[in-house]
Design a protein around this motif. Structure first.
Motif, mmCIF file in Angstrom:
data_model
loop_
_atom_site.group_PDB
_atom_site.id
_atom_site.type_symbol
_atom_site.label_atom_id
_atom_site.label_comp_id
_atom_site.label_asym_id
_atom_site.label_seq_id
_atom_site.Cartn_x
_atom_site.Cartn_y
_atom_site.Cartn_z
ATOM 1 N N SER A 25 0.824 -1.216 0.000
ATOM 2 C CA SER A 25 0.000 0.000 0.000
ATOM 3 C C SER A 25 0.852 1.257 0.000
ATOM 4 O O SER A 25 0.341 2.344 -0.281
ATOM 5 C CB SER A 25 -0.944 0.001 1.209
ATOM 6 O OG SER A 25 -0.197 0.252 2.381
ATOM 7 N N GLY A 26 2.164 1.106 0.286
ATOM 8 C CA GLY A 26 3.041 2.273 0.321
ATOM 9 C C GLY A 26 3.701 2.585 -1.011
ATOM 10 O O GLY A 26 4.463 3.544 -1.133
ATOM 11 N N ILE A 27 3.430 1.773 -2.036
ATOM 12 C CA ILE A 27 4.016 2.011 -3.365
ATOM 13 C C ILE A 27 3.299 3.188 -4.024
ATOM 14 O O ILE A 27 2.069 3.307 -3.917
ATOM 15 C CB ILE A 27 3.897 0.729 -4.227
ATOM 16 C CG1 ILE A 27 4.803 -0.371 -3.652
ATOM 17 C CG2 ILE A 27 4.251 1.011 -5.682
ATOM 18 C CD1 ILE A 27 4.583 -1.740 -4.265
ATOM 19 N N ASN A 28 4.053 4.046 -4.675
ATOM 20 C CA ASN A 28 3.456 5.200 -5.369
ATOM 21 C C ASN A 28 2.868 4.743 -6.708
ATOM 22 O O ASN A 28 3.578 4.541 -7.678
ATOM 23 C CB ASN A 28 4.524 6.268 -5.595
ATOM 24 C CG ASN A 28 3.970 7.478 -6.342
ATOM 25 O OD1 ASN A 28 2.827 7.473 -6.823
ATOM 26 N ND2 ASN A 28 4.774 8.522 -6.432
ATOM 27 N N THR A 29 1.544 4.621 -6.740
ATOM 28 C CA THR A 29 0.867 4.068 -7.918
ATOM 29 C C THR A 29 0.191 5.146 -8.755
ATOM 30 O O THR A 29 -0.809 4.880 -9.429
ATOM 31 C CB THR A 29 -0.195 3.039 -7.500
ATOM 32 O OG1 THR A 29 -1.070 3.685 -6.556
ATOM 33 C CG2 THR A 29 0.415 1.819 -6.874
ATOM 34 N N ALA A 30 0.698 6.355 -8.732
ATOM 35 C CA ALA A 30 0.140 7.460 -9.528
ATOM 36 C C ALA A 30 -1.341 7.673 -9.213
ATOM 37 O O ALA A 30 -2.149 7.966 -10.096
ATOM 38 C CB ALA A 30 0.344 7.195 -11.022
ATOM 39 N N GLY A 31 -1.707 7.491 -7.944
ATOM 40 C CA GLY A 31 -3.064 7.812 -7.524
ATOM 41 C C GLY A 31 -4.089 6.711 -7.766
ATOM 42 O O GLY A 31 -5.290 6.911 -7.553
ATOM 43 N N TRP A 32 -3.660 5.544 -8.229
ATOM 44 C CA TRP A 32 -4.587 4.440 -8.430
ATOM 45 C C TRP A 32 -4.627 3.599 -7.162
ATOM 46 O O TRP A 32 -3.595 3.430 -6.531
ATOM 47 C CB TRP A 32 -4.127 3.572 -9.622
ATOM 48 C CG TRP A 32 -5.185 2.608 -10.069
ATOM 49 C CD1 TRP A 32 -6.160 2.827 -10.986
ATOM 50 C CD2 TRP A 32 -5.395 1.285 -9.557
ATOM 51 N NE1 TRP A 32 -6.969 1.716 -11.102
ATOM 52 C CE2 TRP A 32 -6.525 0.756 -10.234
ATOM 53 C CE3 TRP A 32 -4.778 0.479 -8.602
ATOM 54 C CZ2 TRP A 32 -7.038 -0.524 -9.981
ATOM 55 C CZ3 TRP A 32 -5.278 -0.794 -8.347
ATOM 56 C CH2 TRP A 32 -6.383 -1.283 -9.035
ATOM 57 N N PRO A 33 -5.731 2.985 -6.784
ATOM 58 C CA PRO A 33 -7.072 3.035 -7.389
ATOM 59 C C PRO A 33 -7.821 4.337 -7.099
ATOM 60 O O PRO A 33 -7.436 5.071 -6.191
ATOM 61 C CB PRO A 33 -7.780 1.842 -6.730
ATOM 62 C CG PRO A 33 -7.100 1.658 -5.418
ATOM 63 C CD PRO A 33 -5.670 2.056 -5.632
ATOM 64 N N PRO A 34 -8.912 4.587 -7.870
ATOM 65 C CA PRO A 34 -9.637 5.844 -7.750
ATOM 66 C C PRO A 34 -10.197 6.095 -6.347
ATOM 67 O O PRO A 34 -10.301 7.239 -5.917
ATOM 68 C CB PRO A 34 -10.778 5.701 -8.757
ATOM 69 C CG PRO A 34 -10.305 4.692 -9.740
ATOM 70 C CD PRO A 34 -9.433 3.736 -8.979
ATOM 71 N N ASN A 35 -10.592 5.036 -5.642
ATOM 72 C CA ASN A 35 -11.043 5.223 -4.255
ATOM 73 C C ASN A 35 -10.635 4.003 -3.445
ATOM 74 O O ASN A 35 -10.094 3.043 -3.983
ATOM 75 C CB ASN A 35 -12.552 5.478 -4.192
ATOM 76 C CG ASN A 35 -13.346 4.280 -4.722
ATOM 77 O OD1 ASN A 35 -13.030 3.132 -4.431
ATOM 78 N ND2 ASN A 35 -14.373 4.558 -5.510
ATOM 79 N N LYS A 36 -10.930 4.031 -2.154
ATOM 80 C CA LYS A 36 -10.370 2.961 -1.316
ATOM 81 C C LYS A 36 -11.067 1.623 -1.506
ATOM 82 O O LYS A 36 -10.599 0.595 -1.016
ATOM 83 C CB LYS A 36 -10.350 3.383 0.155
ATOM 84 C CG LYS A 36 -11.692 3.450 0.830
ATOM 85 C CD LYS A 36 -11.464 3.736 2.317
ATOM 86 C CE LYS A 36 -12.715 3.538 3.040
ATOM 87 N NZ LYS A 36 -13.605 4.070 3.681
ATOM 88 N N MET A 37 -12.177 1.595 -2.261
ATOM 89 C CA MET A 37 -12.823 0.310 -2.539
ATOM 90 C C MET A 37 -11.937 -0.578 -3.427
ATOM 91 O O MET A 37 -12.139 -1.772 -3.514
ATOM 92 C CB MET A 37 -14.176 0.515 -3.234
ATOM 93 C CG MET A 37 -15.210 1.199 -2.379
ATOM 94 S SD MET A 37 -15.448 0.372 -0.786
ATOM 95 C CE MET A 37 -16.776 1.379 -0.123
ATOM 96 N N GLY A 38 -10.992 0.046 -4.102
ATOM 97 C CA GLY A 38 -10.038 -0.714 -4.916
ATOM 98 C C GLY A 38 -10.545 -1.032 -6.300
ATOM 99 O O GLY A 38 -11.635 -0.674 -6.672
#
Lengths: 458, 144
Positions: free
Chosen positions: B131-144
């Motif tokens: 969860s600490g990887i910088n994924t360019a803001g993905w996913p759009p919300n915490k529902m994944g």
């Protein structure tokens, strides 16, 4: 059949069709598990059945590619296969290794299989599509090397045609990029980055060379169009495949921790990936229109034309649908991906293997084409399987759009599982289409056992 | 195709084009390898996390779940499960531990893996690291 040794392809094609049937049966199991969650639980959990479904697909396509190479390379090289005995030996090694691996998946828990095969010595298991025990992966490399040696020597000592050369480059690429499956760094971003060097550079790279070469061969044989014309098309199609597809790998590097410039590289180049597939459709239809002979094998021509159309729709159009980064931001990892995967694999790779099987099997069985009755059955199976894959794709696309909306776009996003309940109807419809696909496949297999009056059109 | 466009031109486009774009891909890969260490959360790649990744692979978790959007689409995304579970490794462990052995009638259910406490800690730490990887803001919300 001009050269006796071409007949080794029969082993490979027979195994391919058998494994194809297995793939579809497991597809129906996991399709049902989507809506009846406890089906076969805990005996065959979803992850195991899915692994069998996807691994059987890969293995039967590899059998198909190898069979195609063993069939067409001697004819193109105008000489017997370097070693038919080696081809038969590697067939049995590959089949037994494949069967043991699938049995391993089904009979013991995956973690036990990892222990039994000493995965900890060189951990490569447990990554999507590359789930095979490390020892199986080594076996695949050995089989691939023996195979490449065999066909390489045949080409080297024989006539070098563009089809042989392109097929050989594709198959060498297949072996080389498979080696990345042995590299599994602990860093998750690195792991994912290099994983795509096998997975993407296979299906959106070197496999397209294999596809193009097989399709070109079937078209030369069935249409009688000048080799020069067909080879020119082949070069330009595969040129576009690699020019767009290599950098197109970037469409997998949007959200896995890789730099954000991949959103540009990936979007721009993968948006062009439909071009070679569109050219392939135009190619197939143009060659058939310009045909200089009426080949008695109508079914083979139908498969060849179908490959062009369905590869363009599945790989081209459905790939484009979600390849642009701003779209993919919402659709990444949803049923949209599953929809694309189904039609692309069927349209590009399953169909081209079925095309070469359709063309070559009657010849290996001593006739230019099957009886009219058998061909009609085969063409029925073509339409049943093709139409059902279209519906499977449409239902999964509908499911994916709804999923994206409910879970990721709506003002009150639902959880994953709540969303899944909302879209269950589409999973049921997909399962029904899957049953029709199975019926089509059964009719396909039955067509091999159908005689008829005009059996020997030699 | 046109007579002006010869087979050897097509062949040269194939070899030249493929080589050029493969070299470009190598250059981009080289650059990526330089940038990845600033985004991949490797400073939290502890021996426990590495063991957790092994455990993740050994149990074929990717066969049902997605991780950073890649995998199977049968079960929830886990790249952000640590965030979704309120930044709690205890919640993750509790969920895995409580899966019924024989499943849930009519529903999808995660198998009971019978992990030891040490293994539970490893897998939870691995998911926390992911969860600490910088994924360019993905996913759009915490529902994944």
């Amino acid at each position: 059949m001009e050269y006796q040794s071409q007949a080794v392809a029969k082993y490979y094609f027979t195994a391919a069709i058998g494994l194809f049937l297995g793939q579809i049966l497991f597809g129906l199991i996991i399709g049902l598990q989507y809506v009846v969650g406890d089906f076969l639980f805990p005996e065959i959990p979803f992850n195991v059945a899915r692994m069998v479904h996807t691994n059987l697909l890969i293995v039967w396509l590899l059998f198909g590619f190898m069979g195609a190479a063993y069939y067409l390379i001697p004819e193109e090289a105008e000489r017997e296969l370097f070693s038919p005995g080696l081809a038969i030996l590697t067939f049995w090694v590959f089949l037994v290794a494949g069967a043991l691996t699938i049995l391993g998946y089904l009979l013991v828990p995956y973690s036990t299989l990892a222990d039994l095969t000493m995965n900890e010595l060189l951990p490569t298991m447990g990554r999507e599509f590359l789930e095979q025990p490390t020892i199986t992966k080594i076996g695949i490399v050995v089989v691939a090397l023996a195979f490449l040696f065999n066909i390489g020597m045949t080409v080297l000592q024989g006539r070098k045609t563009v089809i042989n050369l392109v097929l050989l480059i594709g198959l060498v690429g297949l072996a080389v990029f498979f080696l990345f499956s042995f590299y599994n760094p602990a860093d998750l971003v690195q792991d994912k980055f290099w994983w795509w060097w096998t997975v993407h550079l296979w299906v959106e790279g070197v496999w397209e060379l294999i596809l193009g070469a097989i399709l070109a061969y079937v078209l030369i044989k069935t249409t009688g169009v000048d080799r020069e014309v067909i080879e020119k098309w082949l070069y330009i199609i595969i040129a576009m495949s690699l020019i767009t597809g290599i950098i197109g790998t970037g469409h997998h590097y949007y959200w896995i921790g890789t730099p954000e410039y991949w959103q540009w590289w990936g979007s721009i180049f993968s948006a062009m990936e439909p071009i070679p597939f569109f050219m392939m459709t135009v190619f197939a239809f143009t060659m058939v229109n310009k045909r200089k002979r009426e080949h008695p094998n109508k079914a083979a021509v139908l498969w060849a034309l179908g490959t062009g159309v369905m590869a363009f729709l599945g790989a081209g159009v459905w790939g484009f649908l979600h390849t642009l980064a701003p779209v993919n931001y919402f659709t990444h990892g949803t049923q949209i991906t599953a929809a694309h995967g189904h039609m692309a694999f069927y349209g590009a790779y399953a169909m081209v293997v079925l095309a070469i099987i359709s063309y070559s099997m009657p010849i290996m069985r001593g006739r230019a084409a099957n009886s009219n009755k058998a061909q009609v059955m085969e063409m029925w199976s073509f339409w049943l399987m093709t139409v059902s894959i279209v519906f499977i794709t449409l239902f999964l696309t509908a499911a994916g759009i709804l999923q994206t909306w409910l879970q990721r776009i709506s003002d009150t996003p639902m959880t994953f599982m709540a969303t899944q309940d909302q879209i269950a109807m589409f999973y049921w419809m997909r399962e029904a289409a899957g049953v029709v696909f199975l019926i089509g496949l059964v009719i396909y297999i039955m067509s091999f056992f159908t005689g008829g009056d005009e059996e020997s059109v030699v | 195709m046109d007579e002006m466009f010869t087979k050897s031109m097509a062949r040269n486009i194939f070899y030249g084009g493929s080589l050029f774009f493969f070299l470009l891909f190598l250059a981009l890969t080289f650059d990526t390898m330089g940038v990845v260490p600033t985004r991949d959360n490797h400073e939290n790649l502890t021996p426990t996390v590495v063991a957790g990744k092994m455990l993740w692979e050994k149990n074929n978790c990717i066969g049902c779940h997605t991780l950073l959007g890649e995998g199977a689409y049968f079960a929830p995304e886990l790249g952000n499960v640590y965030v979704r579970f309120g930044n709690s490794t205890e919640a993750i462990k509790g969920f895995i531990k409580s899966r019924p052995k024989d499943g849930i009638p009519g529903r999808r259910s995660m198998p009971q893996f019978n992990f030891t406490d040490e293994e539970l800690e490893q897998i939870a730490q691995f998911l926390k690291y992911s969860s600490g990887i910088n994924t360019a803001g993905w996913p759009p919300n915490k529902m994944g």
